[in-house]
Design a protein around this motif. Structure first.
Motif, PDB file in Angstrom:
ATOM      1  N   UNK A  97      10.302 -22.570   4.016  1.00 50.60           N
ATOM      2  CA  UNK A  97      10.043 -23.655   4.965  1.00 50.60           C
ATOM      3  C   UNK A  97      11.151 -23.847   5.998  1.00 50.60           C
ATOM      4  N   UNK A  98      12.382 -23.506   5.668  1.00 44.54           N
ATOM      5  CA  UNK A  98      13.498 -23.762   6.588  1.00 44.54           C
ATOM      6  C   UNK A  98      13.442 -22.885   7.840  1.00 44.54           C
ATOM      7  N   UNK A  99      12.935 -21.666   7.703  1.00 44.41           N
ATOM      8  CA  UNK A  99      13.067 -20.708   8.802  1.00 44.41           C
ATOM      9  C   UNK A  99      11.759 -20.075   9.253  1.00 44.41           C
ATOM     10  N   UNK A 100      10.673 -20.258   8.520  1.00 44.78           N
ATOM     11  CA  UNK A 100       9.454 -19.506   8.784  1.00 44.78           C
ATOM     12  C   UNK A 100       8.875 -19.768  10.175  1.00 44.78           C
ATOM     13  N   UNK A 101       8.909 -20.996  10.645  1.00 44.49           N
ATOM     14  CA  UNK A 101       8.322 -21.287  11.953  1.00 44.49           C
ATOM     15  C   UNK A 101       9.078 -20.574  13.063  1.00 44.49           C
ATOM     16  N   UNK A 102      10.394 -20.640  13.016  1.00 48.45           N
ATOM     17  CA  UNK A 102      11.212 -19.999  14.046  1.00 48.45           C
ATOM     18  C   UNK A 102      10.974 -18.491  14.062  1.00 48.45           C
TER      19      UNK A 102
ATOM     20  N   UNK B 257       4.541 -20.235  -3.222  1.00 48.15           N
ATOM     21  CA  UNK B 257       5.627 -21.153  -2.853  1.00 48.15           C
ATOM     22  C   UNK B 257       5.365 -22.546  -3.409  1.00 48.15           C
ATOM     23  N   UNK B 258       6.434 -23.258  -3.750  1.00 48.29           N
ATOM     24  CA  UNK B 258       6.293 -24.647  -4.188  1.00 48.29           C
ATOM     25  C   UNK B 258       6.871 -25.620  -3.167  1.00 48.29           C
ATOM     26  N   UNK B 259       7.042 -25.133  -1.925  1.00 48.25           N
ATOM     27  CA  UNK B 259       7.411 -26.017  -0.821  1.00 48.25           C
ATOM     28  C   UNK B 259       6.257 -26.005   0.186  1.00 48.25           C
ATOM     29  N   UNK B 260       6.499 -26.394   1.421  1.00 53.92           N
ATOM     30  CA  UNK B 260       5.407 -26.484   2.401  1.00 53.92           C
ATOM     31  C   UNK B 260       5.366 -25.292   3.359  1.00 53.92           C
ATOM     32  N   UNK B 261       5.767 -24.125   2.878  1.00 49.71           N
ATOM     33  CA  UNK B 261       5.725 -22.924   3.717  1.00 49.71           C
ATOM     34  C   UNK B 261       4.337 -22.679   4.292  1.00 49.71           C
ATOM     35  N   UNK B 262       3.333 -22.677   3.452  1.00 56.94           N
ATOM     36  CA  UNK B 262       1.968 -22.385   3.907  1.00 56.94           C
ATOM     37  C   UNK B 262       1.489 -23.429   4.908  1.00 56.94           C
ATOM     38  N   UNK B 263       1.813 -24.668   4.659  1.00 59.61           N
ATOM     39  CA  UNK B 263       1.417 -25.741   5.581  1.00 59.61           C
ATOM     40  C   UNK B 263       2.039 -25.545   6.955  1.00 59.61           C
ATOM     41  N   UNK B 264       3.307 -25.146   6.995  1.00 57.14           N
ATOM     42  CA  UNK B 264       3.982 -24.908   8.279  1.00 57.14           C
ATOM     43  C   UNK B 264       3.302 -23.776   9.032  1.00 57.14           C
ATOM     44  N   UNK B 265       2.949 -22.710   8.315  1.00 58.24           N
ATOM     45  CA  UNK B 265       2.265 -21.583   8.944  1.00 58.24           C
ATOM     46  C   UNK B 265       0.918 -22.023   9.502  1.00 58.24           C
TER      47      UNK B 265
ATOM     48  N   UNK C 228      -0.048 -24.924  10.468  1.00 54.08           N
ATOM     49  CA  UNK C 228       0.086 -25.856  11.593  1.00 54.08           C
ATOM     50  C   UNK C 228       0.284 -25.137  12.929  1.00 54.08           C
ATOM     51  N   UNK C 229       0.684 -23.884  12.890  1.00 50.87           N
ATOM     52  CA  UNK C 229       0.827 -23.118  14.131  1.00 50.87           C
ATOM     53  C   UNK C 229      -0.531 -22.858  14.773  1.00 50.87           C
ATOM     54  N   UNK C 230      -1.574 -22.834  13.944  1.00 48.84           N
ATOM     55  CA  UNK C 230      -2.950 -22.673  14.421  1.00 48.84           C
ATOM     56  C   UNK C 230      -3.107 -21.476  15.356  1.00 48.84           C
ATOM     57  N   UNK C 231      -2.545 -20.362  14.929  1.00 51.46           N
ATOM     58  CA  UNK C 231      -2.647 -19.132  15.717  1.00 51.46           C
ATOM     59  C   UNK C 231      -3.646 -18.207  15.028  1.00 51.46           C
TER      60      UNK C 231
ATOM     61  N   UNK D 172      -4.160 -15.231  15.219  1.00 53.99           N
ATOM     62  CA  UNK D 172      -3.669 -13.900  14.855  1.00 53.99           C
ATOM     63  C   UNK D 172      -3.029 -13.875  13.465  1.00 53.99           C
ATOM     64  N   UNK D 173      -2.764 -15.054  12.905  1.00 56.51           N
ATOM     65  CA  UNK D 173      -2.136 -15.138  11.584  1.00 56.51           C
ATOM     66  C   UNK D 173      -3.205 -15.205  10.506  1.00 56.51           C
ATOM     67  N   UNK D 174      -3.072 -14.340   9.500  1.00 53.25           N
ATOM     68  CA  UNK D 174      -3.917 -14.404   8.307  1.00 53.25           C
ATOM     69  C   UNK D 174      -3.011 -14.652   7.106  1.00 53.25           C
ATOM     70  N   UNK D 175      -3.273 -15.710   6.390  1.00 51.67           N
ATOM     71  CA  UNK D 175      -2.443 -16.091   5.246  1.00 51.67           C
ATOM     72  C   UNK D 175      -3.211 -15.882   3.952  1.00 51.67           C
ATOM     73  N   UNK D 176      -2.569 -15.165   3.032  1.00 53.78           N
ATOM     74  CA  UNK D 176      -3.137 -14.885   1.716  1.00 53.78           C
ATOM     75  C   UNK D 176      -2.183 -15.491   0.690  1.00 53.78           C
TER      76      UNK D 176
END
Length: 225
Positions: free
Chosen positions: A7-12, A34-42, A44-47, A49-53
């Motif tokens: 979560x600290x660096x994934x958006x950047x 993950x047990x933090x909000x990594x997936x939520x941050x990803x 929220x970018x609403x792109x 081109x991103x596929x999250x598994x």
């Protein structure tokens, strides 16, 4: 990309990647439970081109990267860590090497601390990486860093699936490409900011017995290829 509590660096990192991609490109992310909000941050970018598994349990970086590769659709696959920054021009410079016939492209990176203060202008010098033609030298000391690597889809037939009990996927890929005499291009340009912050999965010290075991396992697996 494989993520875990990033979560600290994934958006950047994702912003630095997405701004270099075309609309036809994709970012495949496998989150390793993950047990933090990594997936939520990803998300929220609403792109598009991103596929999250999402893994249903923590399986580690090797299996997570394998799953990401298996779900990729492009002809060229770039590996990325969750906490780095891609520098402008990375994709163009790597693609130039692919167009010249490379099967595997490896570039250098700038080493930084958690706040992106540059520690070294060359990860390869900092880590004393030496690329040689023989995979035996690579087994002795791995110079291949996943965050600095990209491959063509054509070589998946020789590197996939990743065997069990290999020390790391980048080490395996480098050794197999050398053993199979595939074309490896080494770029001296630093094309990412390689962030070292104390919680990195890579670069951690191992006990001597574990280092020996890792190498013996790798020799056995590569020899069978």
């Amino acid at each position: 990309m494989a993520t875990f509590n990033g979560c600290l660096y994934i958006q950047e990192q994702l912003v630095s990647i997405l701004q270099q991609l075309s609309e036809k490109d994709e970012v495949v992310i496998v989150d390793d439970h993950s047990n933090d909000n990594t997936v939520e941050i990803v998300q929220k970018l609403k792109d598009k081109r991103i596929r999250t598994i999402e893994n249903q349990s923590n399986v580690g970086p090797i299996r997570s990267f394998q799953r990401a590769i298996e779900n990729s659709r492009g002809d060229y696959i770039f590996f990325a860590d969750q906490d780095d920054i891609w520098l402008d021009g990375k994709i163009d410079k790597v693609m130039k090497s692919f167009k010249e016939g490379a099967d595997l492209v490896v570039h250098d990176s700038k080493v930084t601390d958690a706040n992106l203060k540059v520690i070294s202008n060359s990860w390869n010098n900092y880590n004393q990486n030496k690329f040689r033609k023989s995979y035996i030298w690579t087994i002795i000391k791995n110079p291949f860093t996943g965050a600095d690597m990209a491959i063509t889809r054509n070589i998946l037939r020789v590197i996939m699936p990743f065997p069990k009990k290999i020390p790391m996927h980048d080490w395996w890929i480098g050794c197999v490409c050398q053993k199979m005499h595939l074309k490896i291009c080494i770029l001296r340009d630093p094309l990412i900011l390689y962030r070292r912050h104390g919680n990195n999965v890579t670069g951690k010290a191992h006990q001597p017995w574990q280092m020996i075991k890792n190498r013996l396992n790798l020799v056995a697996k590569v020899w069978r290829r």
